[in-house]
Enzyme design. Structure first.
Site, PDB file in Angstrom:
ATOM      1  N   PRO A 101       0.834  -1.208   0.000  1.00  0.00           N
ATOM      2  CA  PRO A 101       0.000   0.000   0.000  1.00  0.00           C
ATOM      3  C   PRO A 101       0.873   1.265   0.000  1.00  0.00           C
ATOM      4  O   PRO A 101       1.913   1.305   0.661  1.00  0.00           O
ATOM      5  CB  PRO A 101      -0.803  -0.104   1.304  1.00  0.00           C
ATOM      6  CG  PRO A 101      -0.701  -1.524   1.733  1.00  0.00           C
ATOM      7  CD  PRO A 101       0.563  -2.069   1.171  1.00  0.00           C
ATOM      8  N   GLY A 107       6.640   1.332   3.638  1.00  0.00           N
ATOM      9  CA  GLY A 107       7.925   1.313   2.935  1.00  0.00           C
ATOM     10  C   GLY A 107       7.822   1.121   1.438  1.00  0.00           C
ATOM     11  O   GLY A 107       8.784   0.683   0.794  1.00  0.00           O
ATOM     12  N   SER A 108       6.659   1.482   0.861  1.00  0.00           N
ATOM     13  CA  SER A 108       6.459   1.237  -0.559  1.00  0.00           C
ATOM     14  C   SER A 108       7.541   1.901  -1.431  1.00  0.00           C
ATOM     15  O   SER A 108       8.112   1.265  -2.323  1.00  0.00           O
ATOM     16  CB  SER A 108       5.049   1.719  -0.920  1.00  0.00           C
ATOM     17  OG  SER A 108       5.010   2.313  -2.147  1.00  0.00           O
ATOM     18  N   ASP A 152      13.625   3.073   6.653  1.00  0.00           N
ATOM     19  CA  ASP A 152      12.886   2.335   5.619  1.00  0.00           C
ATOM     20  C   ASP A 152      13.824   1.624   4.654  1.00  0.00           C
ATOM     21  O   ASP A 152      13.699   0.417   4.426  1.00  0.00           O
ATOM     22  CB  ASP A 152      11.993   3.289   4.812  1.00  0.00           C
ATOM     23  CG  ASP A 152      10.678   3.569   5.510  1.00  0.00           C
ATOM     24  OD1 ASP A 152      10.627   3.396   6.734  1.00  0.00           O
ATOM     25  OD2 ASP A 152       9.713   3.956   4.826  1.00  0.00           O
TER      26      ASP A 152
END
Ligand code: PMV
Length: 320
Positions: A101, A107-108, A152
């Site tokens: 998401p 962390g996309s 991240d």
């Protein structure tokens, strides 16, 4: 040249977000059920330097040459080219997809960068070592987030639980006794940069009030690390609850996150907190594995638009 594919997992912050920006440690864990993938394939009919990038899920298509210097995908591709000291890239296509998401604290953006850097460097015959993958992904995170702590790109690159502290060497965390998290998504896209900037303003106006909150979170992180390392993950529950209260005091939670945290606790979770930048995005709950489905259903009844059940353990070492 055969097509080369690489993937990178999503992530969730267990404890320590926001305080990590102020030099405290934080713990993050990979979420392997959601992943970004990059596939690079040769384009024998193209000319050197012609790189076509497509992400069909978001209807994105562009030639590398048309992407500005600060475009995250352009930065990833050109960053690999620079690290490998190549004058030209061979004509190729880069195809991206992701089930992580977006703008949800999972962390996309870091995962997309890591997948691109790994797939392209491997395609070019020189897979980059983790440290270089992570530091290039960090440079790209700066474009997304302004002043990221670096957590991240680190957890997504190493794909293992990590204790992250600015300026310290990366420390992976062994998990001798696995534990279960339920992740609940508020469905509200939230800007991490905005939450970080708002907190920075509050801190600048009243450092005497905020520094002790950050220090307290630092202690929660150390205690959490100890609980995990000593095989007592059940001790994490109350630490997560304390962390959530401190995040509320720092004004980065939201009514939606608080409602999901309360629903999880009512359904039997032993601890729960918001995770990541806050204001929206995801929360996490620590549960006994047999309660996971029940807690997930309660989160949906309380308004979560999606849930994931994540077993946190020490993954096997990645084969390079
Ligand atoms: O929203 P996320 O999961 O990308 O995490 C942000 C974590 C912060 O500590 C709030 C910011 C940072 O850069 O560490």
């Amino acid at each position: 040249m055969p097509a080369i594919s690489a993937t990178a997992p999503g992530k969730i912050i267990l404890v320590g977000e926001h305080a990590v920006v102020y030099g405290q440690p934080a713990i993050a864990v990979p979420v392997a059920q959601v992943r970004a993938q990059a596939v690079v394939s040769a384009n024998p009919r193209g000319n050197p330097g012609e790189v076509f990038i497509q992400a069909p899920d978001i209807a994105f298509e562009a030639w590398l040459a048309d992407l500005g210097v600060d475009h995250p995908l352009g930065m990833a591709v050109r960053g690999v080219q620079k690290l490998l000291q190549l004058d030209h890239l061979p004509a190729c296509s880069l195809r991206l997809s992701s089930t992580i998401p977006v703008a949800a604290g999972m962390g996309s953006s870091a995962a997309v960068s890591v997948a691109v850097i790994r797939a392209l460097s491997a395609f070019l015959g020189s897979p980059l070592p983790d440290a270089q993958v992570s530091s290039l992904a960090y440079e790209i995170e700066v474009i997304h987030h302004g002043k990221p702590s670096g957590i991240d790109n680190t957890v997504v690159t190493y794909a293992r639980p990590v204790v992250y502290q600015r300026g310290m060497p990366i420390q992976t965390l062994e998990v001798p006794v696995p534990f279960t998290l339920v992740i609940g998504d508020t469905g509200l896209a939230a800007s991490t940069a905005m939450a970080v900037n708002d907190l920075a303003r509050l801190w600048q106006a009243d450092q005497v009030a905020y520094d002790p909150l950050f220090a307290e979170i630092g202690q929660i992180v150390q205690a959490s690390r100890q609980a995990i390392a000593s095989g007592q993950p059940e001790l994490l529950g109350s630490l997560m609850n304390e962390n959530h209260i401190l995040l509320q005091q720092m004004q980065v939670s939201s009514p939606e996150l608080d409602a999901l945290v309360e629903a999880a606790l009512r359904a039997g979770a032993s601890g729960a907190k918001m995770s990541g930048g806050g204001r929206g995005g995801n929360m996490i709950a620590l549960v006994e594995v047999e309660l996971a489905e029940q807690v997930a259903r309660s989160l949906v009844r309380a308004g979560a638009v999606g849930t994931l059940i994540n077993q946190v353990s020490t993954p096997p070492r990645r084969q390079v």
